[in-house]
Design a protein around this motif. Structure first.
Motif, short mmCIF file in Angstrom:
data_model
loop_
_atom_site.label_atom_id
_atom_site.label_comp_id
_atom_site.label_asym_id
_atom_site.label_seq_id
_atom_site.Cartn_x
_atom_site.Cartn_y
_atom_site.Cartn_z
N MET B 217 -17.27 18.86 15.23
CA MET B 217 -17.78 18.88 13.87
C MET B 217 -16.65 19.39 12.98
O MET B 217 -16.21 20.52 13.11
N SER B 218 -16.14 18.51 12.10
CA SER B 218 -15.12 19.00 11.17
C SER B 218 -15.70 18.99 9.78
O SER B 218 -16.63 18.24 9.49
N PHE B 219 -15.18 19.86 8.92
CA PHE B 219 -15.79 20.00 7.59
C PHE B 219 -15.55 18.78 6.72
O PHE B 219 -16.27 18.53 5.77
N GLY B 220 -14.53 18.00 7.04
CA GLY B 220 -14.29 16.78 6.27
C GLY B 220 -14.78 15.54 7.00
O GLY B 220 -14.25 14.46 6.81
N ILE B 221 -15.79 15.72 7.85
CA ILE B 221 -16.17 14.63 8.76
C ILE B 221 -16.71 13.40 8.02
O ILE B 221 -16.47 12.27 8.43
N ILE B 222 -17.42 13.61 6.91
CA ILE B 222 -17.98 12.45 6.19
C ILE B 222 -16.98 11.98 5.13
O ILE B 222 -16.80 10.78 4.94
#
Lengths: 349, 304
Positions: B217-222
């Motif tokens: 899960m990365s914070f810039g995933i979307i």
């Protein structure tokens, strides 16, 4: 005994009470989250609302945090009042920051009396420029502004990333971070040993101008008429496209000022994360102020207070700072619901 | 060499298109029933977070996906509560919900995982290869089951919306809610159901990114994929089949940009990334006058 929900237009008192009610309901909802996370809600709200105001440094920090919010809030109000749904505050903020950085780097050997007004002007114009194409498409070709302004937010971010990765990359660290702007382009500090800068005063002036234009001028009257309905405005002989255009450009300019102000007053260099949602937060500020220009001041201060307090909550209770964002966005949604709900009463049948 | 490049590109296109298809089909349900859901960016983020976290904690990828779907349904319900029941402005509610779901997910991530020096990860959904051993096809179609489901959903959703009673109801409340109500349809209920289905699909799109592509899960995933879906729906002219062409075109473009970046060829790839957005705006401008936008889109319905 049976109850029935009936629609009754809210009294003026109920309308005045909306912000208070909204804050209360928001606290009740977010308390559940804090309890789940193992925190004490009362303690959390002490750190959110009271602790930041109890010492000089953090009280001034509230004003620092409120500065860009005042302007992005003004941005949302100016467009929304005319019925132009400018969701591009974030991109216009970035455009202002981008242009201000460029100007700030070039403005060497210029007295601050010249460079600071130039910084303000450049930021405003860049924000307005970034609002230009969506506004033109809306006015001339009736292309929906929500999608275009939203997409323009992404486009400017890529342009900034490109510039930072190629022309402005820090040669020493290799970080995508622009060179520092020159000292003469820095906004003046209002209070020594604090981060509060003259951008705060610029924001207050903008808000008073916005209030004056919307409430006291014929342009403001036209914009409000347009916001009520395009067809009616057209029948009233209002130049719909021209009015829409001005609303969109000035709105973008306000967001650009917010971005330029953060460069000239806080960061002094450009990074990709310079806006990090401040443009979108302007919409929260504007809605919480019920699109009333002067009410933006308490609204932005309150959101700034939550922003500042989130750090304290994190330190004292060990809860992530994202709790602050959660409280703010819940407040937005609760406020929106309240505007509708105050028009209903439960009555005995 | 060139063959390998093209085969890799096609495989990547299908992979990159998958979350866009889920998101856009979700938005299709929402918009055909008359609600613009700008919460999509946040719902995809929520789906990515919940899917990853539930999979990490339970050890089951499918359980993770199920939890993401439930989260998406709940997110759809909240959107419906605000915009359908209360008739709150759709732009502001949607955007507010995007901010809320993002903030809540980040809050949850920090609560559960703290601030680890090494980001937690999971093993991703395995790929399946129906053309195992066949040259080219074997590699191109070595994809996750979810990718196959995404492409299968396009005709299915088209059939549901155009050929079933339920789809007719959705179109009716999206085109003319007053007439639909007069004909005895419950406008609120149908719009709420559309929001719930739409939310579930958007969340799966997000979960695909964390559970199938990244395994983390990365914070810039979307990073704006939700907004791309909002653009794609216009590109697709509110039709399921258009979603296929649109997502392949956008997916292909993103895949090409990634592939070129990997080859080390010096290109202004950030500027290339703006092209899909510019193309969408051009498409909007050219098609502006003859798009089949649902007539009641953005109009709250209040029963008197």
């Amino acid at each position: 005994m049976k109850f029935k929900i009936v629609k009754v237009p809210a009294t003026i008192w109920m309308r005045v009470l909306i912000p208070v009610l909204s804050i209360l309901v928001t606290f009740i909802i977010t308390s559940i989250l804090i309890l789940i996370a193992g925190g004490n809600p009362l303690e959390a709200y002490y750190y959110f609302l009271i602790a930041p105001l109890s010492d000089r440094v953090s009280a001034l920090e509230v004003l620092v945090k409120a500065t860009p919010l005042l302007l992005t809030g003004a941005c949302a109000i100016f467009a929304f009042t005319a019925g132009y749904w400018n969701i591009g505050g974030e991109g216009q903020f970035l455009a202002g920051a981008f242009a201000a950085t460029g100007a700030g780097i070039m403005l060497v050997d210029v007295p601050p009396a010249v460079s600071i007004p130039v910084m303000i002007l450049v930021s405003f114009l860049a924000g307005a420029l970034w609002a230009l194409i969506p506004a033109w498409l809306k006015a001339k070709l009736a292309v929906d502004e929500v999608v275009t302004t939203l997409l323009f937010n992404s486009i400017i971010l890529f342009i900034i990333a490109y510039t930072l990765n190629n022309f402005w990359r820090n040669p020493l660290t290799g970080w995508p971070q622009s060179p520092e702007i020159s000292e003469t382009a820095h906004f003046l500090r209002l209070i020594p040993r604090s981060r509060l800068h003259m951008g705060f005063l610029v924001a207050l002036v903008v808000i008073v101008i916005e209030w004056f234009v919307l409430a006291r001028t014929s342009l403001g009257l036209k914009m409000r008429a347009l916001g009520m309905g395009k067809t009616a405005a057209r029948f009233a002989g209002i130049n719909v496209n021209g009015t829409l255009f001005i609303a969109a450009l000035v709105s973008g300019g306000f967001a650009g000022l917010a971005g330029g102000g953060d460069i000239a007053g806080i960061h002094f260099h450009l990074i990709e994360a310079v806006a990090s949602g401040l443009g979108y937060s302007g919409i929260i500020v504007a809605m919480f102020a019920a699109l009333n220009p002067l009410a933006v001041i308490p609204s932005a201060l309150f959101i700034g207070l939550i922003d500042t307090g989130a750090q304290g909550v994190s330190r004292a209770l060990g809860l992530p700072t994202y709790l602050g964002d959660t409280v703010q966005t819940t407040l937005l949604l609760v406020t929106l619901a309240m505007f509708v709900l105050v028009n209903y009463r439960i009555k005995k049948v | 060499m060139e063959n390998i490049f093209i085969v890799g590109l096609l495989a990547a296109t299908l992979r990159v298109a998958t979350p866009l298809i889920f998101g856009t089909l979700g938005e299709l349900f929402s918009e055909r029933s008359g609600v613009l859901n700008l919460g999509i960016e946040g719902i995809m983020f929520l789906g990515a977070f919940v899917g990853f976290t539930a999979a990490k904690l339970t050890g089951s990828l499918w359980l993770g996906l199920l939890m993401a779907i439930i989260a998406g349904v709940i997110a759809g319900l909240v959107m419906a509560l605000l915009t359908v029941r209360l008739g709150v402005n759709q732009h502001v509610s949607g955007l507010g919900l995007t901010l809320l779901w993002t903030a809540l997910s980040l809050f949850g991530f920090r609560m559960i995982f703290g601030e680890p020096s090494v980001m937690p990860s999971i093993s991703t959904f395995p790929t399946i290869s129906p053309f195992e051993g066949v040259p080219y096809l074997g590699t191109i179609f070595e994809q996750r089951l979810l990718t196959y489901i995404a492409f299968a959903l396009i005709p299915l959703v088209g059939w549901i919306i155009n050929r079933t009673r339920f789809g007719l109801n959705i179109r009716a409340v999206g085109e003319n809610p007053e007439a639909a109500d007069a004909a005895g349809l419950n406008v609120y209920r149908i719009r709420t159901q559309s929001q719930m289905i739409g939310g579930a699909l958007m969340a799966v799109g997000g979960a695909f990114l964390s559970q199938a592509m990244l395994g983390a899960m990365s914070f810039g995933i979307i990073s704006g994929r939700g907004w791309v879906c909002i653009a794609l729906i216009i590109f697709a002219n509110w039709k399921a089949i258009g979603v296929l062409w649109g997502s392949l075109l956008f997916g292909g473009f993103f895949a090409l940009q990634l592939a070129l970046q990997a080859t080390g060829i010096k290109l202004p790839y950030e500027l290339l990334m703006t092209l899909p957005y510019i193309v969408t705006i051009l498409a909007l401008t050219i098609a502006g006058r003859n798009v089949s936008v649902p007539s009641a889109l953005l109009k709250p319905y209040q029963r008197e």
